[in-house]
Design an enzyme around this catalytic site. Structure first.
Site, PDB file in Angstrom:
ATOM      1  N   GLN A  68      -6.346  -1.868   2.949  1.00  0.00           N
ATOM      2  CA  GLN A  68      -5.609  -1.577   4.182  1.00  0.00           C
ATOM      3  C   GLN A  68      -6.392  -0.576   5.018  1.00  0.00           C
ATOM      4  O   GLN A  68      -6.813   0.474   4.522  1.00  0.00           O
ATOM      5  CB  GLN A  68      -4.222  -1.006   3.889  1.00  0.00           C
ATOM      6  CG  GLN A  68      -3.391  -0.834   5.154  1.00  0.00           C
ATOM      7  CD  GLN A  68      -2.075  -0.123   4.915  1.00  0.00           C
ATOM      8  OE1 GLN A  68      -2.065   1.073   4.688  1.00  0.00           O
ATOM      9  NE2 GLN A  68      -0.972  -0.864   4.960  1.00  0.00           N
ATOM     10  N   PRO A  72       0.839  -1.218   0.000  1.00  0.00           N
ATOM     11  CA  PRO A  72       0.000   0.000   0.000  1.00  0.00           C
ATOM     12  C   PRO A  72       0.862   1.251   0.000  1.00  0.00           C
ATOM     13  O   PRO A  72       1.815   1.360   0.780  1.00  0.00           O
ATOM     14  CB  PRO A  72      -0.814  -0.124   1.298  1.00  0.00           C
ATOM     15  CG  PRO A  72      -0.725  -1.562   1.678  1.00  0.00           C
ATOM     16  CD  PRO A  72       0.587  -2.061   1.177  1.00  0.00           C
ATOM     17  N   LEU A  73       0.519   2.183  -0.872  1.00  0.00           N
ATOM     18  CA  LEU A  73       1.277   3.426  -1.003  1.00  0.00           C
ATOM     19  C   LEU A  73       0.298   4.587  -0.901  1.00  0.00           C
ATOM     20  O   LEU A  73      -0.496   4.830  -1.824  1.00  0.00           O
ATOM     21  CB  LEU A  73       2.029   3.481  -2.346  1.00  0.00           C
ATOM     22  CG  LEU A  73       3.027   2.354  -2.597  1.00  0.00           C
ATOM     23  CD1 LEU A  73       3.520   2.408  -4.039  1.00  0.00           C
ATOM     24  CD2 LEU A  73       4.196   2.458  -1.638  1.00  0.00           C
ATOM     25  N   THR A  74       0.327   5.286   0.220  1.00  0.00           N
ATOM     26  CA  THR A  74      -0.597   6.396   0.431  1.00  0.00           C
ATOM     27  C   THR A  74      -0.316   7.514  -0.564  1.00  0.00           C
ATOM     28  O   THR A  74       0.841   7.897  -0.775  1.00  0.00           O
ATOM     29  CB  THR A  74      -0.474   6.919   1.870  1.00  0.00           C
ATOM     30  OG1 THR A  74      -0.710   5.835   2.768  1.00  0.00           O
ATOM     31  CG2 THR A  74      -1.479   8.025   2.133  1.00  0.00           C
ATOM     32  N   CYS A 118       2.633   3.104   9.774  1.00  0.00           N
ATOM     33  CA  CYS A 118       2.617   4.467   9.232  1.00  0.00           C
ATOM     34  C   CYS A 118       3.124   5.457  10.282  1.00  0.00           C
ATOM     35  O   CYS A 118       2.586   5.528  11.385  1.00  0.00           O
ATOM     36  CB  CYS A 118       1.200   4.838   8.793  1.00  0.00           C
ATOM     37  SG  CYS A 118       1.090   6.479   8.052  1.00  0.00           S
TER      38      CYS A 118
END
Length: 358
Positions: free
Chosen positions: A303, A249-251, A334
């Site tokens: 996520q 996952p890449l915000t 995070c």
């Protein structure tokens, strides 16, 4: 330049050859700007008040004069008093802007549905009046009709002339959806009004509170096996991760278009951006857009991030029942302030009891 100083005790003069900077009216802390770069502002002229020309216009002596002075004083106070706010004409301008835009058709009426608000709706339900004022279409074809088989804008679409009539074969054909997990506005409104029930999460919370009072729950391992069975969702098949590439996952980066590009390069497992559980339960459209899934994503997960076991459990239950997902990932790494300072993300690693409850 030589500066001579006099020593009063010895009476001798000491000379110094260091240059001295002359200050011409410069203040400390004020940057000096050359004259050619300065903007000369003209002083606004003071309005001139003309004296009364006729004696008849002047107030009479006695009560009349006092009343005249009181009126002038009240007028002066009224002129200098603000009625509140910085933009006094915003209401008049907003009304004028709405009048210039013309008739704004209700979204439900535009697609042929009955507006649930009825007369309380702030938009118009006059279809004939809207079509009479509507500008001509921009083109002969609607991309929504060509791709999905329907257009959610209805009569408000600027390509409404290309929409098929009711009963047309094209209108009755199955729509082609390229993105899944769109819960719709109705679900979001129900979430905002707290009309959604979470039976599994509520049952787990009841068992957890009961075990916490009785001292059955372990501080690290979390709830008992009975509580875990109530929280466990129905499995949709085991995922074999062996020999597969996983797109983490890449915000703000790993959105749906980016994941489609990565699928073209051969990635096997994809995951959505970080979604805040509390925002999902509040029905925020921007947050629900993060869980959308493209049809090319064979193995897809969502996520979740948050600091409340109850909110995370309800969000996971809602996503597993309303969306097409293969797994749910819990964010515990995070470091950004927005998440970590609220007890989520990497801050969860220091709370093993809460992790066990999750």
């Amino acid at each position: 330049m030589t500066i001579a100083t006099t020593d009063n005790s010895a009476g001798a003069e000491v000379s110094s050859d260091k240059p001295q900077v002359e200050r011409t009216g410069a203040e400390r802390g004020v940057a000096q700007i050359k004259a050619e770069y300065q903007i000369q502002r003209r002083a606004e002229p003071t309005p001139r008040i003309e004296p009364a020309s006729d004696a008849a216009d002047a107030p009479a002596s006695g009560e009349g004069a006092a009343a005249g002075e009181g009126a002038v004083e009240a007028a002066g106070q009224g002129a200098g008093k603000r009625t509140g706010g910085q933009h006094q004409n915003r209401r008049q301008k907003s009304k004028a802007a709405r009048a210039e835009r013309g008739i704004r058709l209700c979204g439900k009426t535009a697609v042929g549905e009955v507006c649930p608000l009825g007369d309380k709706c702030t938009y118009s339900h006059d279809v004939a009046g809207y079509l009479a004022e509507k500008e001509p279409d921009l083109g002969p074809s609607c991309v929504n009709i060509d791709v999905y088989g329907k257009c959610r804008y209805g009569l408000r679409c600027r390509y409404a002339g290309a929409h098929p009539a009711a009963g047309d074969e094209k209108a009755e054909s199955a729509s082609q959806f390229y993105a899944h997990n769109d819960v719709g506005k109705d679900m979001q409104i129900r979430l905002r009004k707290k009309q959604i029930r979470f039976p599994r999460s509520d049952e787990f919370e009841a068992i957890w509170e009961k075990e916490a009072k009785e001292g059955i729950c372990d501080a690290v391992k979390g709830p008992s096996d009975e509580a875990r069975e109530k929280r466990q969702r129905t499995r949709r098949g085991q995922i074999d991760y062996r020999g597969k590439t996983y797109l983490a996952p890449l915000t703000t980066v790993g959105n749906l278009p980016f994941r489609r590009i990565c699928k073209g390069y051969g990635v096997d497992i994809t995951c959505s951006e970080m979604a805040i559980a509390g925002n999902l339960l509040q029905g925020q459209q921007s947050e629900w857009a993060l869980v959308k899934r493209h049809k090319s994503e064979a193995i897809f997960g969502v996520q979740l991030a948050g600091n409340s076991a109850s909110a995370l459990g309800k969000a996971a239950e809602l996503i597993s029942s309303e969306c097409e997902v293969d797994f749910i990932d819990l964010n515990m790494g995070c470091p950004i302030d927005m998440v970590a300072n609220n007890g989520g993300g990497s801050a969860l690693l220091s709370q093993p009891k809460k992790i066990g409850r999750m």
